[in-house]
Design a protein around this motif. Structure first.
Motif, PDB file in Angstrom:
ATOM      1  N   ARG A   3      48.345   1.139  44.659  1.00 21.49           N
ATOM      2  CA  ARG A   3      48.359   2.059  43.940  1.00 21.49           C
ATOM      3  C   ARG A   3      49.614   2.825  43.854  1.00 21.49           C
ATOM      4  O   ARG A   3      50.114   3.431  42.612  1.00 21.49           O
ATOM      5  CB  ARG A   3      46.891   2.894  44.651  1.00 21.49           C
ATOM      6  N   GLU A   4      49.692   2.751  44.866  1.00 23.95           N
ATOM      7  CA  GLU A   4      51.614   3.974  44.599  1.00 23.95           C
ATOM      8  C   GLU A   4      52.421   2.372  44.206  1.00 23.95           C
ATOM      9  O   GLU A   4      53.082   2.993  43.524  1.00 23.95           O
ATOM     10  CB  GLU A   4      52.372   4.290  46.199  1.00 23.95           C
ATOM     11  N   LEU A   5      52.146   1.432  44.711  1.00 22.97           N
ATOM     12  CA  LEU A   5      53.843   0.997  43.761  1.00 22.97           C
ATOM     13  C   LEU A   5      53.138   0.621  42.268  1.00 22.97           C
ATOM     14  O   LEU A   5      54.192   0.430  41.654  1.00 22.97           O
ATOM     15  CB  LEU A   5      53.701  -0.361  44.400  1.00 22.97           C
ATOM     16  N   LYS A   6      51.989   0.268  42.327  1.00 23.77           N
ATOM     17  CA  LYS A   6      51.697   0.679  40.572  1.00 23.77           C
ATOM     18  C   LYS A   6      52.257   1.274  39.777  1.00 23.77           C
ATOM     19  O   LYS A   6      52.383   1.646  38.974  1.00 23.77           O
ATOM     20  CB  LYS A   6      50.185   0.342  41.034  1.00 23.77           C
ATOM     21  N   GLN A   7      52.114   2.934  40.665  1.00 24.31           N
ATOM     22  CA  GLN A   7      52.202   4.166  39.526  1.00 24.31           C
ATOM     23  C   GLN A   7      53.893   4.185  40.074  1.00 24.31           C
ATOM     24  O   GLN A   7      54.401   5.298  38.524  1.00 24.31           O
ATOM     25  CB  GLN A   7      51.005   5.425  40.743  1.00 24.31           C
ATOM     26  N   THR A   8      54.250   4.190  40.468  1.00 24.51           N
ATOM     27  CA  THR A   8      56.683   3.582  40.803  1.00 24.51           C
ATOM     28  C   THR A   8      56.012   3.070  39.923  1.00 24.51           C
ATOM     29  O   THR A   8      57.478   3.169  38.600  1.00 24.51           O
ATOM     30  CB  THR A   8      56.989   3.431  42.048  1.00 24.51           C
ATOM     31  N   VAL A   9      55.691   1.910  39.613  1.00 24.46           N
ATOM     32  CA  VAL A   9      56.712   1.442  38.080  1.00 24.46           C
ATOM     33  C   VAL A   9      55.542   1.630  36.553  1.00 24.46           C
ATOM     34  O   VAL A   9      56.432   1.082  36.306  1.00 24.46           O
ATOM     35  CB  VAL A   9      55.070  -0.318  37.994  1.00 24.46           C
ATOM     36  N   SER A  10      54.557   2.182  36.492  1.00 26.03           N
ATOM     37  CA  SER A  10      54.320   2.432  35.636  1.00 26.03           C
ATOM     38  C   SER A  10      55.128   3.711  35.325  1.00 26.03           C
ATOM     39  O   SER A  10      55.635   4.045  33.946  1.00 26.03           O
ATOM     40  CB  SER A  10      52.371   3.076  35.894  1.00 26.03           C
ATOM     41  N   ASP A  11      55.892   4.604  36.147  1.00 22.90           N
ATOM     42  CA  ASP A  11      56.571   5.934  35.979  1.00 22.90           C
ATOM     43  C   ASP A  11      57.931   5.429  35.312  1.00 22.90           C
ATOM     44  O   ASP A  11      58.221   5.876  34.446  1.00 22.90           O
ATOM     45  CB  ASP A  11      56.593   6.506  37.503  1.00 22.90           C
ATOM     46  N   ILE A  12      58.504   4.244  36.378  1.00 26.09           N
ATOM     47  CA  ILE A  12      59.370   3.449  35.800  1.00 26.09           C
ATOM     48  C   ILE A  12      59.256   2.726  34.486  1.00 26.09           C
ATOM     49  O   ILE A  12      59.960   3.273  33.818  1.00 26.09           O
ATOM     50  CB  ILE A  12      59.700   2.581  36.756  1.00 26.09           C
ATOM     51  N   LYS A  13      58.334   2.005  34.037  1.00 27.24           N
ATOM     52  CA  LYS A  13      58.296   1.804  32.812  1.00 27.24           C
ATOM     53  C   LYS A  13      58.176   2.651  31.515  1.00 27.24           C
ATOM     54  O   LYS A  13      59.415   2.679  30.700  1.00 27.24           O
ATOM     55  CB  LYS A  13      57.484   1.284  32.714  1.00 27.24           C
ATOM     56  N   HIS A  14      57.782   4.252  31.490  1.00 21.03           N
ATOM     57  CA  HIS A  14      57.340   5.145  31.112  1.00 21.03           C
ATOM     58  C   HIS A  14      59.186   6.025  30.678  1.00 21.03           C
ATOM     59  O   HIS A  14      59.249   6.237  29.750  1.00 21.03           O
ATOM     60  CB  HIS A  14      56.440   5.990  30.759  1.00 21.03           C
ATOM     61  N   GLU A  15      59.735   5.749  31.614  1.00 22.36           N
ATOM     62  CA  GLU A  15      60.802   6.080  32.051  1.00 22.36           C
ATOM     63  C   GLU A  15      61.942   5.688  31.148  1.00 22.36           C
ATOM     64  O   GLU A  15      63.183   6.287  29.594  1.00 22.36           O
ATOM     65  CB  GLU A  15      61.419   6.523  33.369  1.00 22.36           C
ATOM     66  N   VAL A  16      61.909   4.436  31.451  1.00 19.82           N
ATOM     67  CA  VAL A  16      62.458   3.500  30.650  1.00 19.82           C
ATOM     68  C   VAL A  16      62.593   3.281  28.844  1.00 19.82           C
ATOM     69  O   VAL A  16      63.464   3.599  28.833  1.00 19.82           O
ATOM     70  CB  VAL A  16      62.772   2.000  30.856  1.00 19.82           C
TER      71      VAL A  16
END
Length: 236
Positions: A3-16
């Motif tokens: 879940r944390e990895l998925k949230q991190t990827v989602s945050d990176i995606k939104h930031e990009v």
């Protein structure tokens, strides 16, 4: 952990996504400002062209009229014609000052006429070609102004006479100082503009090379280009 990895990827995606959107907005703003700058450059060039045409016509008119209104008038009476002179010849024609005046005034006349012919016959659309043409024409107008100044100073020695030659010498010193200062300042601005243009081309080349690496570098390069192009004035 998943879940944390998925949230991190989602945050990176939104930031990009946010960075890409911010980059597009910045680029649109830079392009809009660049269009306005190009419009101001085009208006400035058109004003310079119109001013150059008016000045060229003025110099041609003055130079043409000056040849036929020389001091001392002309030998026009066949009964009292001085020895060695012909009818219609200027009384001061044998003097060296008049010869200098006649040659320099004639050259300034024909340079101005050539500029008028080019300005009224050639239509240039591209901004770069227009700048190149104006750079050549401006140098010709500098030369015409210098020649007409020399012609005036040469004729002033005839007008004041030998007893008041100090007046002509004083005017020559003042006129030479003014013209030398003006042309020297203009030459400084021309050289400075050439150096800045060369630096600008280097920045553009480096920005094109780095554009494929990252979007942030590209935006920074465009901003630097825009800052370099926003000049208050420059000499052609």
């Amino acid at each position: 952990t998943a879940r944390e990895l998925k949230q991190t990827v989602s945050d990176i995606k939104h930031e990009v996504h946010y960075q890409l959107e911010h980059t597009r907005q910045t680029r649109r703003g830079v392009q809009g400002i660049a269009k306005r700058i190009n419009k101001m450059h085009a208006e400035g060039l058109n004003n310079a062209i119109n001013s150059t045409t008016v000045v060229a016509v003025l110099i041609a008119t003055v130079a043409f009229a000056a040849i036929f209104t020389v001091p001392g008038q002309f030998a026009d009476d066949p009964k009292v014609l001085p020895a060695g002179m012909t009818i219609g010849e200027a009384n001061i024609a044998p003097q060296a000052a008049f010869l200098i005046f006649f040659v320099f005034d004639s050259i300034a006349l024909f340079i101005s006429l050539a500029v008028v012919v080019v300005q009224t016959s050639v239509v240039i659309i591209e901004s770069k070609a227009k700048k190149q043409m104006m750079a050549i024409i401006n140098k010709l107008m500098w030369l015409a102004c210098v020649l007409i100044s020399v012609a005036f100073l040469a004729l002033s020695f005839v007008v004041v006479g030998k007893d008041q030659k100090w007046l002509a010498i004083g005017v020559t010193i003042i006129g030479t100082t003014i013209m030398a200062t003006t042309l020297g300042t203009m030459s400084y601005w021309v050289i400075r503009h050439r150096i800045e243009a060369s630096n600008l081309r280097s920045i553009r080349k480096s920005s094109m090379e780095s554009r494929s690496r990252s979007f942030s570098v590209s935006v920074m390069s465009d901003s630097e280009l825009l800052n370099n192009e926003r000049k208050i004035l420059y000499a052609i």
